[in-house]
Design a protein around this motif. Sequence first.
Motif, PDB file in Angstrom:
ATOM      1  N   ASP A  40     -32.220  38.583  -6.657  1.00 50.40           N
ATOM      2  CA  ASP A  40     -31.282  39.448  -7.378  1.00 50.40           C
ATOM      3  C   ASP A  40     -30.038  39.713  -6.544  1.00 50.40           C
ATOM      4  OD1 ASP A  40     -30.468  41.034  -9.575  1.00 50.40           O
ATOM      5  OD2 ASP A  40     -31.197  42.843  -8.591  1.00 50.40           O
ATOM      6  N   VAL A  41     -30.217  39.860  -5.230  1.00 48.04           N
ATOM      7  CA  VAL A  41     -29.055  40.053  -4.351  1.00 48.04           C
ATOM      8  C   VAL A  41     -28.130  38.851  -4.441  1.00 48.04           C
ATOM      9  CG1 VAL A  41     -28.330  40.253  -1.938  1.00 48.04           C
ATOM     10  CG2 VAL A  41     -30.258  41.607  -2.770  1.00 48.04           C
ATOM     11  N   LEU A  42     -28.680  37.648  -4.429  1.00 46.96           N
ATOM     12  CA  LEU A  42     -27.871  36.438  -4.552  1.00 46.96           C
ATOM     13  C   LEU A  42     -27.210  36.370  -5.925  1.00 46.96           C
ATOM     14  CD1 LEU A  42     -26.839  33.736  -3.523  1.00 46.96           C
ATOM     15  CD2 LEU A  42     -29.001  32.696  -4.263  1.00 46.96           C
ATOM     16  N   ALA A  43     -27.922  36.754  -6.980  1.00 50.09           N
ATOM     17  CA  ALA A  43     -27.347  36.734  -8.329  1.00 50.09           C
ATOM     18  C   ALA A  43     -26.169  37.692  -8.428  1.00 50.09           C
ATOM     19  CB  ALA A  43     -28.425  37.092  -9.358  1.00 50.09           C
ATOM     20  N   ARG A  44     -26.285  38.883  -7.831  1.00 48.09           N
ATOM     21  CA  ARG A  44     -25.174  39.834  -7.840  1.00 48.09           C
ATOM     22  C   ARG A  44     -23.976  39.281  -7.075  1.00 48.09           C
ATOM     23  NH1 ARG A  44     -29.194  43.879  -6.704  1.00 48.09           N
ATOM     24  NH2 ARG A  44     -28.368  44.099  -4.587  1.00 48.09           N
ATOM     25  N   HIS A  45     -24.250  38.651  -5.960  1.00 47.40           N
ATOM     26  CA  HIS A  45     -23.166  38.065  -5.163  1.00 47.40           C
ATOM     27  C   HIS A  45     -22.430  36.983  -5.951  1.00 47.40           C
ATOM     28  CE1 HIS A  45     -21.050  36.047  -1.893  1.00 47.40           C
ATOM     29  NE2 HIS A  45     -21.648  34.929  -2.251  1.00 47.40           N
ATOM     30  N   GLU A  46     -23.184  36.099  -6.609  1.00 47.92           N
ATOM     31  CA  GLU A  46     -22.557  35.012  -7.361  1.00 47.92           C
ATOM     32  C   GLU A  46     -21.798  35.547  -8.571  1.00 47.92           C
ATOM     33  OE1 GLU A  46     -22.074  32.192  -6.395  1.00 47.92           O
ATOM     34  OE2 GLU A  46     -23.608  31.736  -4.915  1.00 47.92           O
ATOM     35  N   ALA A  47     -22.360  36.527  -9.258  1.00 47.82           N
ATOM     36  CA  ALA A  47     -21.673  37.101 -10.420  1.00 47.82           C
ATOM     37  C   ALA A  47     -20.345  37.723 -10.009  1.00 47.82           C
ATOM     38  CB  ALA A  47     -22.571  38.136 -11.097  1.00 47.82           C
ATOM     39  N   THR A  48     -20.342  38.439  -8.895  1.00 42.89           N
ATOM     40  CA  THR A  48     -19.100  39.043  -8.402  1.00 42.89           C
ATOM     41  C   THR A  48     -18.075  37.977  -8.053  1.00 42.89           C
ATOM     42  OG1 THR A  48     -20.314  40.954  -7.521  1.00 42.89           O
ATOM     43  CG2 THR A  48     -18.109  40.541  -6.636  1.00 42.89           C
ATOM     44  N   SER A  49     -18.518  36.935  -7.366  1.00 39.99           N
ATOM     45  CA  SER A  49     -17.597  35.876  -6.951  1.00 39.99           C
ATOM     46  C   SER A  49     -17.044  35.107  -8.150  1.00 39.99           C
ATOM     47  CB  SER A  49     -18.308  34.905  -5.997  1.00 39.99           C
ATOM     48  OG  SER A  49     -18.734  35.574  -4.825  1.00 39.99           O
ATOM     49  N   ILE A  50     -17.900  34.860  -9.134  1.00 40.48           N
ATOM     50  CA  ILE A  50     -17.461  34.110 -10.319  1.00 40.48           C
ATOM     51  C   ILE A  50     -16.377  34.870 -11.069  1.00 40.48           C
ATOM     52  CG2 ILE A  50     -18.207  33.372 -12.624  1.00 40.48           C
ATOM     53  CD1 ILE A  50     -20.872  32.521 -11.328  1.00 40.48           C
ATOM     54  N   LEU A  51     -16.594  36.158 -11.282  1.00 39.01           N
ATOM     55  CA  LEU A  51     -15.648  36.941 -12.084  1.00 39.01           C
ATOM     56  C   LEU A  51     -14.379  37.295 -11.315  1.00 39.01           C
ATOM     57  CD1 LEU A  51     -18.119  39.243 -14.028  1.00 39.01           C
ATOM     58  CD2 LEU A  51     -17.016  37.137 -14.762  1.00 39.01           C
ATOM     59  N   GLN A  52     -14.335  36.984 -10.033  1.00 34.15           N
ATOM     60  CA  GLN A  52     -13.101  37.165  -9.273  1.00 34.15           C
ATOM     61  C   GLN A  52     -12.166  35.966  -9.396  1.00 34.15           C
ATOM     62  OE1 GLN A  52     -14.494  37.991  -5.299  1.00 34.15           O
ATOM     63  NE2 GLN A  52     -14.629  40.215  -5.650  1.00 34.15           N
TER      64      GLN A  52
END
Length: 227
Positions: A40-52
């Motif tokens: 989940d930590v990795l998923a949050r990181h990727e979601a943040t990076s994608i939407l940036q």
Amino acid sequence: MGLASLMLSGCFYANTSQAPIATTYPYTEQQRMQAAHHWDVLARHEATSILQRERVRNRDLHISESDSETLHAYSGGEFERGFRALLTSELVSRGANLTTVPTANSANITFNVEVVEHRDRGFIRPPVGAFTALTAGIAVATIPYNQWAEPALGLIPAAMLADTTSGSWTHTGNEEIIVTTQIIDGERILYSSSNIYYINAGDRRQYAPHRVPQAPTTPSVPLTDTW
């Protein structure tokens, strides 16, 4: 004069080598994945990076299924299914436009897991401060015999030190994974992110699905009325 020349020649040869000398990299740290929370930590990181990324922020996105999820000849791969669900939840909760099926205007989110197994690693330096902590523990344990009335009290400082430092230590191990998340639009890669983690050897199946052996098929004999 001859002795000085000999000494200088010895210094010259002492600082040469017929092959490069092995050295180490600067001290770095690497996380270990051993809980679904870490996915989940990795998923949050990727979601943040994608939407940036402006190129994908307002695009319709579809998370493609991996080959091991779509082929029934494979089993395992809990990480792929879990990470896909967690990344979906993170993106939707942040307002991303996700589609259940690919469309003409959507970009595909894919991820790949590569398992790396090291078979012949050399010496790996212990965590910083490990020897100091062990030495301090041994030194403190000897104090009661000279000064304190109750010897068992000498173990308390060492135990406190171990409780303080041991939570950040873990064995290095020989198993690692490289998780790569990409967003692809036709032949263009709009986003690519790779992350490396240690894993426990017993968890390998979660990241590398194994092919299920297929039952042998009985050869069919063609029937004909021609002699």
